[in-house]
Write a protein that holds these residues in place. Sequence first.
Motif, mmCIF file in Angstrom:
data_model
loop_
_atom_site.group_PDB
_atom_site.id
_atom_site.type_symbol
_atom_site.label_atom_id
_atom_site.label_comp_id
_atom_site.label_asym_id
_atom_site.label_seq_id
_atom_site.Cartn_x
_atom_site.Cartn_y
_atom_site.Cartn_z
ATOM 1 N N TYR A 50 0.834 -1.143 0.045
ATOM 2 C CA TYR A 50 0.065 -0.025 0.018
ATOM 3 C C TYR A 50 1.059 1.423 0.105
ATOM 4 C CZ TYR A 50 0.647 -1.435 4.759
ATOM 5 O OH TYR A 50 1.177 -1.988 6.023
ATOM 6 N N ALA A 51 2.075 1.366 0.478
ATOM 7 C CA ALA A 51 3.134 2.245 0.623
ATOM 8 C C ALA A 51 3.513 2.640 -0.969
ATOM 9 C CB ALA A 51 4.058 2.303 1.471
ATOM 10 N N GLU A 52 4.030 1.421 -1.348
ATOM 11 C CA GLU A 52 4.209 1.236 -2.809
ATOM 12 C C GLU A 52 3.312 2.147 -3.919
ATOM 13 O OE1 GLU A 52 6.051 -1.871 -4.483
ATOM 14 O OE2 GLU A 52 6.876 -2.742 -2.293
ATOM 15 N N LYS A 53 2.160 1.984 -3.623
ATOM 16 C CA LYS A 53 1.000 2.140 -4.465
ATOM 17 C C LYS A 53 0.695 3.780 -4.115
ATOM 18 C CE LYS A 53 -3.690 1.278 -5.844
ATOM 19 N NZ LYS A 53 -4.955 0.350 -5.617
ATOM 20 N N ASP A 54 0.578 4.135 -3.026
ATOM 21 C CA ASP A 54 0.227 5.620 -2.415
ATOM 22 C C ASP A 54 1.147 6.318 -2.012
ATOM 23 O OD1 ASP A 54 -1.177 7.884 -1.721
ATOM 24 O OD2 ASP A 54 -2.823 6.735 -0.908
ATOM 25 N N ARG A 55 2.203 6.621 -2.890
ATOM 26 C CA ARG A 55 3.635 7.111 -2.134
ATOM 27 C C ARG A 55 3.403 8.399 -1.524
ATOM 28 N NH1 ARG A 55 7.195 6.459 -7.685
ATOM 29 N NH2 ARG A 55 4.913 7.331 -8.580
ATOM 30 N N GLU A 56 2.507 9.152 -2.008
ATOM 31 C CA GLU A 56 2.278 10.509 -1.196
ATOM 32 C C GLU A 56 1.729 10.282 0.040
ATOM 33 O OE1 GLU A 56 -0.363 14.422 -1.700
ATOM 34 O OE2 GLU A 56 0.369 13.697 -3.720
ATOM 35 N N ARG A 57 0.756 9.579 0.206
ATOM 36 C CA ARG A 57 0.294 9.528 1.543
ATOM 37 C C ARG A 57 1.196 8.689 2.442
ATOM 38 N NH1 ARG A 57 -4.207 4.685 3.218
ATOM 39 N NH2 ARG A 57 -4.100 5.123 5.504
ATOM 40 N N TRP A 58 2.305 7.901 2.127
ATOM 41 C CA TRP A 58 3.049 7.260 2.698
ATOM 42 C C TRP A 58 4.473 7.683 2.805
ATOM 43 C CZ3 TRP A 58 1.722 3.480 6.227
ATOM 44 C CH2 TRP A 58 0.399 3.130 6.286
ATOM 45 N N HIS A 59 4.519 8.865 2.505
ATOM 46 C CA HIS A 59 5.946 9.624 2.752
ATOM 47 C C HIS A 59 6.128 9.668 4.271
ATOM 48 C CE1 HIS A 59 9.090 12.610 2.478
ATOM 49 N NE2 HIS A 59 8.580 13.145 3.265
ATOM 50 N N ALA A 60 5.244 9.895 4.993
ATOM 51 C CA ALA A 60 5.461 10.061 6.574
ATOM 52 C C ALA A 60 3.849 9.965 7.076
ATOM 53 C CB ALA A 60 5.884 11.435 6.909
ATOM 54 N N GLY A 61 3.949 9.671 8.159
ATOM 55 C CA GLY A 61 2.551 9.596 9.011
ATOM 56 C C GLY A 61 2.545 9.039 10.293
#
Length: 585
Positions: free
Chosen positions: A250-261
């Motif tokens: 899911y981080a590979e697919k949605d790279r913007e959301r998974w930059h940091a959190g």
Amino acid sequence: MLLEKINGPDDIKKLEISQLQTLADETRSALINKLSKAGGHQGPNLGVVELTVAIHYVFDSPKDKIVFDVSHQCYPHKILTGRKKAYLDEAHFHDVTGFTNPNESEHDMFIVGHTSTTVSLALGLAKGRDLNGRSENVIALIGDGSLSGGEALEALDYAGEYDRNLIIIVNDNDQSIAENHGGLYKTLKKLRETNGNAEDNLFRAMGLDYRYLEAGHDTAKLVELFESVKNIDHPIVLHIHTTKGKGLPYAEKDRERWHAGGPFNIEDGSPLYPYQGEENVIFSCLKELLDTNKNAIVLNAATPMGLGFVQGVREEYVKRGQFIDVGIAEENAVAMTSGIAKNGGTAVFGTFAPFFQRTYDQMSHDVCLNDSPATFLIMSPGVFGSDSNTHLALCDIQMFAHIPNLIYLAPSSNEEFVQMFRYATTQKQHPVAIRVVNTLRTTGVDDNTDYSVLKSKIEQSGSKIALIAVSGLLTMALEVAEKVKEQTGNDITVINPRFVSGVDEELLVSLKKDHRFVITIEDGELMGGYGQNIAAFYGDSDMRVRCYGISKAFHTEFKAEELLDQHGISVEKLTKEIIAALRSE
């Protein structure tokens, strides 16, 4: 488990090359363990695990110097240089910071949290090496959109004429925080598509040697590449293609959301603590502006989510030509904003306060000297912004309030922000910046103030003592006034400055009639801040003034309320001081 035996780079060198991928897998698992429980920079770090393992297998840190750009891709490096417990054991999660830090380890060269600095820092290390007649390798790791920053391009330009060892690793994951922007990324794309053989090559054009590696997660190929350039006698760029968020689908697919959190469930990536906040008042105002004014435009520098322009929302405004993300290039954005405003557009640039620090010259010269009627949103300044010394913004008032022509507004509520924003984006006289702290209250009462007249607001009338509170500290000031009333029966005056680029002289003069003591509180650095302007105004009078703010230091890893309290800014301490002053009459 291999990682159990790794306490530093020397232990990595004892492994067979065939074991390195296993070590990378275990390092990634350690990363996910901490990220899922404590949050942090997810995508950047997951994407450089194999690369970091290979670096430490080949090079000889700390003799060889490794510099990480932004350093939000340094977690694997920390795991492999004696700090793995901070990623494996929850009791030790806070033993390390999220950025490189020489105070933690000799393997970290600099405390770094801002972008585009790596190649410049590495060039400095290289020249220092040369001056001392040494021969170690100097390695600069840059990625996540950092190449778009002006400092990175300036450094590459100089590196093109440098003639000693310098190894520049370009970690190309085709992503900044949001998507990349700028012509150079089109060039990088061509290089990826041609396995590094495209005719258009930015690095060769700068005079640099160049090699490309598509297999950025193949430890054996990474080792081979690094061994081929170890102890090289000239600058070289190693362009390596990686996947941001590698290892979490899911981080590979949605790279913007998974930059940091924050913390998340490993199984599906759902947040452990879903956001329950209110609607983004900044986005609401920007959306209203763009939807009602076809000549309006919003500019940003790689942080569109901070303005509420998340993926799926901003595309429509980009299509209209009303939203521009210039990449990590705040200086360019500020100057562009000035030009748009000068040529008839309604221009707004907004980003987080620590990143505005890069724009001082443009704000002073390109905007304010030319009196361009542009609007700037300075988000998350002061003690309620970042708590890391790499991202401090405790000096925003000192930076911007003293520039001629700039009106610096300081709302204390969402309603005031809305009205200030409408004023800023409709007036055509001066540049206006708005200080958007993270603790704006909601009053429920519309603000109809005419901000073309810069006046402070008396929130509560009293006598003898006036408490002036900047921005989000107004809530505290009103609580202090309530406590004082309860305990003494006296009403004190509470003032909301509402602008910090000057003082309301008429109001300050009026206070002399029935006040003898003024206290100022602000959520930023005391020296050169708003309160000292008040003290200077009363300097030749009988008015006593006490100013409270944060001390001049690189404060880090703090809780805002605790840091304020340490500096005398709390309901309890202010109430005690005011009551003592009242009783000393």
